[in-house]
Write a protein that holds these residues in place. Sequence first.
Motif, PDB file in Angstrom:
ATOM      1  N   ARG A   1       0.839  -1.208   0.000  1.00 20.47           N
ATOM      2  CA  ARG A   1       0.000   0.000   0.000  1.00 20.47           C
ATOM      3  C   ARG A   1       0.873   1.258   0.000  1.00 20.47           C
ATOM      4  N   ALA A   2       1.908   1.229   0.824  1.00 19.65           N
ATOM      5  CA  ALA A   2       2.797   2.399   0.881  1.00 19.65           C
ATOM      6  C   ALA A   2       3.501   2.601  -0.453  1.00 19.65           C
ATOM      7  N   LEU A   3       3.910   1.502  -1.096  1.00 13.18           N
ATOM      8  CA  LEU A   3       4.574   1.596  -2.390  1.00 13.18           C
ATOM      9  C   LEU A   3       3.664   2.266  -3.423  1.00 13.18           C
ATOM     10  N   ALA A   4       2.390   1.877  -3.424  1.00  6.21           N
ATOM     11  CA  ALA A   4       1.445   2.495  -4.362  1.00  6.21           C
ATOM     12  C   ALA A   4       1.323   3.993  -4.099  1.00  6.21           C
ATOM     13  N   GLN A   5       1.344   4.400  -2.804  1.00  5.47           N
ATOM     14  CA  GLN A   5       1.270   5.828  -2.454  1.00  5.47           C
ATOM     15  C   GLN A   5       2.492   6.573  -2.977  1.00  5.47           C
ATOM     16  N   TRP A   6       3.696   6.007  -2.739  1.00  2.44           N
ATOM     17  CA  TRP A   6       4.914   6.683  -3.192  1.00  2.44           C
ATOM     18  C   TRP A   6       4.955   6.758  -4.711  1.00  2.44           C
ATOM     19  N   GLN A   7       4.504   5.688  -5.392  1.00  2.37           N
ATOM     20  CA  GLN A   7       4.497   5.696  -6.855  1.00  2.37           C
ATOM     21  C   GLN A   7       3.559   6.765  -7.401  1.00  2.37           C
ATOM     22  N   SER A   8       2.409   6.952  -6.733  1.00  2.00           N
ATOM     23  CA  SER A   8       1.452   7.961  -7.204  1.00  2.00           C
ATOM     24  C   SER A   8       2.007   9.363  -7.064  1.00  2.00           C
ATOM     25  N   ARG A   9       2.980   9.527  -6.152  1.00  4.45           N
ATOM     26  CA  ARG A   9       3.571  10.849  -5.936  1.00  4.45           C
ATOM     27  C   ARG A   9       4.862  11.016  -6.741  1.00  4.45           C
ATOM     28  N   GLY A  10       5.301   9.958  -7.420  1.00  4.88           N
ATOM     29  CA  GLY A  10       6.513  10.063  -8.231  1.00  4.88           C
ATOM     30  C   GLY A  10       7.779  10.185  -7.419  1.00  4.88           C
ATOM     31  N   GLU A  11       7.785   9.605  -6.210  1.00  5.40           N
ATOM     32  CA  GLU A  11       8.973   9.676  -5.346  1.00  5.40           C
ATOM     33  C   GLU A  11       9.853   8.461  -5.617  1.00  5.40           C
ATOM     34  N   SER A  12      10.838   8.607  -6.487  1.00  2.00           N
ATOM     35  CA  SER A  12      11.646   7.469  -6.929  1.00  2.00           C
ATOM     36  C   SER A  12      12.472   6.858  -5.807  1.00  2.00           C
ATOM     37  N   ALA A  13      13.068   7.700  -4.958  1.00  2.27           N
ATOM     38  CA  ALA A  13      13.901   7.177  -3.876  1.00  2.27           C
ATOM     39  C   ALA A  13      13.063   6.362  -2.899  1.00  2.27           C
ATOM     40  N   ASP A  14      11.883   6.877  -2.555  1.00  2.40           N
ATOM     41  CA  ASP A  14      11.007   6.152  -1.632  1.00  2.40           C
ATOM     42  C   ASP A  14      10.496   4.866  -2.279  1.00  2.40           C
ATOM     43  N   GLU A  15      10.235   4.914  -3.579  1.00  2.00           N
ATOM     44  CA  GLU A  15       9.787   3.720  -4.299  1.00  2.00           C
ATOM     45  C   GLU A  15      10.863   2.638  -4.243  1.00  2.00           C
ATOM     46  N   ALA A  16      12.117   3.013  -4.478  1.00  2.00           N
ATOM     47  CA  ALA A  16      13.209   2.038  -4.417  1.00  2.00           C
ATOM     48  C   ALA A  16      13.333   1.451  -3.016  1.00  2.00           C
ATOM     49  N   ARG A  17      13.188   2.305  -2.011  1.00  2.00           N
ATOM     50  CA  ARG A  17      13.282   1.812  -0.635  1.00  2.00           C
ATOM     51  C   ARG A  17      12.172   0.804  -0.330  1.00  2.00           C
ATOM     52  N   LEU A  18      10.945   1.099  -0.772  1.00  2.14           N
ATOM     53  CA  LEU A  18       9.821   0.203  -0.504  1.00  2.14           C
ATOM     54  C   LEU A  18       9.977  -1.128  -1.211  1.00  2.14           C
ATOM     55  N   TYR A  19      10.503  -1.101  -2.435  1.00  2.00           N
ATOM     56  CA  TYR A  19      10.761  -2.370  -3.110  1.00  2.00           C
ATOM     57  C   TYR A  19      11.736  -3.214  -2.266  1.00  2.00           C
ATOM     58  N   GLY A  20      12.730  -2.554  -1.708  1.00  2.00           N
ATOM     59  CA  GLY A  20      13.682  -3.265  -0.867  1.00  2.00           C
ATOM     60  C   GLY A  20      13.034  -3.835   0.387  1.00  2.00           C
ATOM     61  N   ARG A  21      12.158  -3.059   1.028  1.00  2.00           N
ATOM     62  CA  ARG A  21      11.496  -3.545   2.241  1.00  2.00           C
ATOM     63  C   ARG A  21      10.558  -4.704   1.913  1.00  2.00           C
ATOM     64  N   LEU A  22       9.883  -4.615   0.767  1.00  2.00           N
ATOM     65  CA  LEU A  22       9.050  -5.736   0.333  1.00  2.00           C
ATOM     66  C   LEU A  22       9.906  -6.969   0.082  1.00  2.00           C
ATOM     67  N   GLY A  23      11.054  -6.781  -0.566  1.00  2.00           N
ATOM     68  CA  GLY A  23      11.945  -7.903  -0.810  1.00  2.00           C
ATOM     69  C   GLY A  23      12.386  -8.568   0.484  1.00  2.00           C
ATOM     70  N   ALA A  24      12.641  -7.750   1.515  1.00  2.00           N
ATOM     71  CA  ALA A  24      13.105  -8.300   2.792  1.00  2.00           C
ATOM     72  C   ALA A  24      12.034  -9.167   3.451  1.00  2.00           C
ATOM     73  N   VAL A  25      10.787  -8.667   3.552  1.00  4.92           N
ATOM     74  CA  VAL A  25       9.759  -9.450   4.251  1.00  4.92           C
ATOM     75  C   VAL A  25       9.367 -10.685   3.442  1.00  4.92           C
ATOM     76  N   LEU A  26       9.375 -10.587   2.121  1.00  3.37           N
ATOM     77  CA  LEU A  26       9.070 -11.760   1.304  1.00  3.37           C
ATOM     78  C   LEU A  26      10.173 -12.806   1.425  1.00  3.37           C
ATOM     79  N   THR A  27      11.412 -12.348   1.626  1.00  7.58           N
ATOM     80  CA  THR A  27      12.505 -13.285   1.874  1.00  7.58           C
ATOM     81  C   THR A  27      12.277 -14.012   3.192  1.00  7.58           C
ATOM     82  N   TYR A  28      11.921 -13.245   4.245  1.00 11.32           N
ATOM     83  CA  TYR A  28      11.654 -13.865   5.541  1.00 11.32           C
ATOM     84  C   TYR A  28      10.504 -14.868   5.437  1.00 11.32           C
ATOM     85  N   ALA A  29       9.520 -14.549   4.592  1.00 10.91           N
ATOM     86  CA  ALA A  29       8.355 -15.420   4.444  1.00 10.91           C
ATOM     87  C   ALA A  29       8.656 -16.642   3.584  1.00 10.91           C
ATOM     88  N   GLY A  30       9.832 -16.693   2.953  1.00  9.54           N
ATOM     89  CA  GLY A  30      10.196 -17.824   2.110  1.00  9.54           C
ATOM     90  C   GLY A  30       9.639 -17.744   0.708  1.00  9.54           C
TER      91      GLY A  30
END
Length: 678
Positions: free
Chosen positions: A537-566
Amino acid sequence: MTDQAVHVSGRADVREPGRTDGQFFGRQRELKSLRADIGRAGLDTMAGRKGKRPRVLLIAGRPGSGRTALADELARGLAGEYPDGVLRARLTSPGGERVPTADTARALLGALAVVAPPGEGEDELTERVREALSVRRVLLLLDDAADAEQVDPLLPDAADCLVVATSTGPLTGIPDVRPCTLGGLDAAAGVELLGRFTGKVRITVDPRSAETLVEECGGQPAALVLVGGWLAARPKAAVADVAKKLRALPDDAEQPTGARPLARAFRFVYESLPAPAARILRLLALAPAGLVDAHTASALAGCSVSAAQSTLDDFAALGLLRQVGPLYEVPGALAPLLRALMEDRDRPAEVQLARARMLERTVRQLQSCRAVTEPDGSPARKRLAGLPKSLRFPSAPAAAEWLRVRQGALLASARIAVEDGDLDTLARRLVAALVRALIAHRGAEAAAAELYGLHQLVLSVAERRDLPREKAAALLNLADLDARTGRTQEALARYRAALDAGRAANDPLAISRAMESVGGAYQELGDWQRASDWYGRALAQWQSRGESADEARLYGRLGAVLTYAGNYGEALRNWRAAAAGHRRLGDLAGQARVLSEAARVQEYAGRPEESLRTCQEAVEWARQASDVRLQAALEIRLADTLDRLGDPAAAQLHRGSAERLLVDPASAYEIRSGSAKD
């Protein structure tokens, strides 16, 4: 946040009226009795049980009776028996308000160099105090306790400690308290104290009048200091005349009998002041935490700083104020008298205007305090140059010292502004300026406890004024501090409340930040599914605002939790998306870090050859970013991967390269593995 002072043994800057220049008058019988009480058997000992709590001595007396001076003198004489020092804490502010026990506990922990997480409750803080004192041998002086409820939670579970408390009355509820009740000084000690101001000649030529004057003052040190200061300022005035004038003054029927001598002495001195000085004195009732300097007095009275400084010096000479370092303190015994005079003589509108002037001056000083830390030529430094010289600081260290000395008064100013209710705009500016100054000089981590209290003040104003944007910001700040100290559930609740406030304010930034923070809280709790949902949800918000740095960070945070989830496939897609985002931003080091995480996921997924290639790519981006430490860390990661692939020779080469990078980056060279798997 705290109003009280906490001092380590050896500092004598907190003294009761009647204590002048470190001299102590009379009370020898009381001192002897208190020392004797320390060694007497307590109730536990008499019952055959080993005592678990310290001896508690109580010095009871009215404000102005010299109870703090007696406690100080006792502590000074006993300091050598308590190798871990003497701690002092004031439990009632000069204005008469109870100091919250949590504030006292936090201040004591600070004096003991014990770190307490910001936002901890009273029970947790007092438990930390008891634990810290249980392994020490200290003398704890608790000044001006309102009742036993303030004292009992601070009593250490250690019989080797000693607690000395001062109070107006008994501490009912604390067992085995040894009370020492103070009346007036005996005639000889009272005359000696008076002679400290008048000189011996004026006493010896008329000793009977001196004794009469002591009687008129009820033997109260505070009253004698006031009258003595008045006589010192008038060398030709006769002691007998002062005694007659005091006797002629009517008693204030609203005052308790024991408080009337001090009230009469105060009125006698006050009525001798010129009208401008009398007005300044009355307005000192508004001084935060009872502490004042020339700027505070100048703002309250609307006069020049130099005139205010001269007046404060005169007040100190008269015993109306006492000097505490670079500040002046309103004696607790006189604070209620000043407030009563102000309420009687000054119109409410004038009082409110004086308070607003004082707070506005404080805002400007805080802005100057922060601006001096900014680089030369910055907008803040340019604005600083336009301020009057008296509001500018010569250097950042001077500003930091000003902030340190006045921190208690500044925090009290913030509370006063918020509690007033009619100065909310000014209150918000003051709190914001204080937050920025604390962060600039102490850093967010070191000032976390004070910042927590300030964010709570902002929240109270935002809720009172229905300001959802400010409410969202305060909730986010408080939740961040909760999260940092392990209170994840509390942080989660505040992040959700901040999200509601952000939506009410239609604030996209607050909404995005709250959503991401909710995801972070769920990640901390190990709820990977909810964490990935909120990050999405946060990623969609940052994308709608065109915040590239925040978008990259959110992709990373998503990658981390999905890694933990297997969920390695989805995790890898998000890490790749994060790498692409950093590449578009030109952040080579960020791209290298993200690729390193992608390589880790590939390894978890059982694809070691792909992991090796991705890790090599990460090393190359780190080299191009000239981030030596990152490159060295990735070289070690690459070596570990080669070990797992059965190529120890290539692994050793990469480890050697990492070592050379850390010792001498210029000596490192590119490694090409000879392995077929490269």
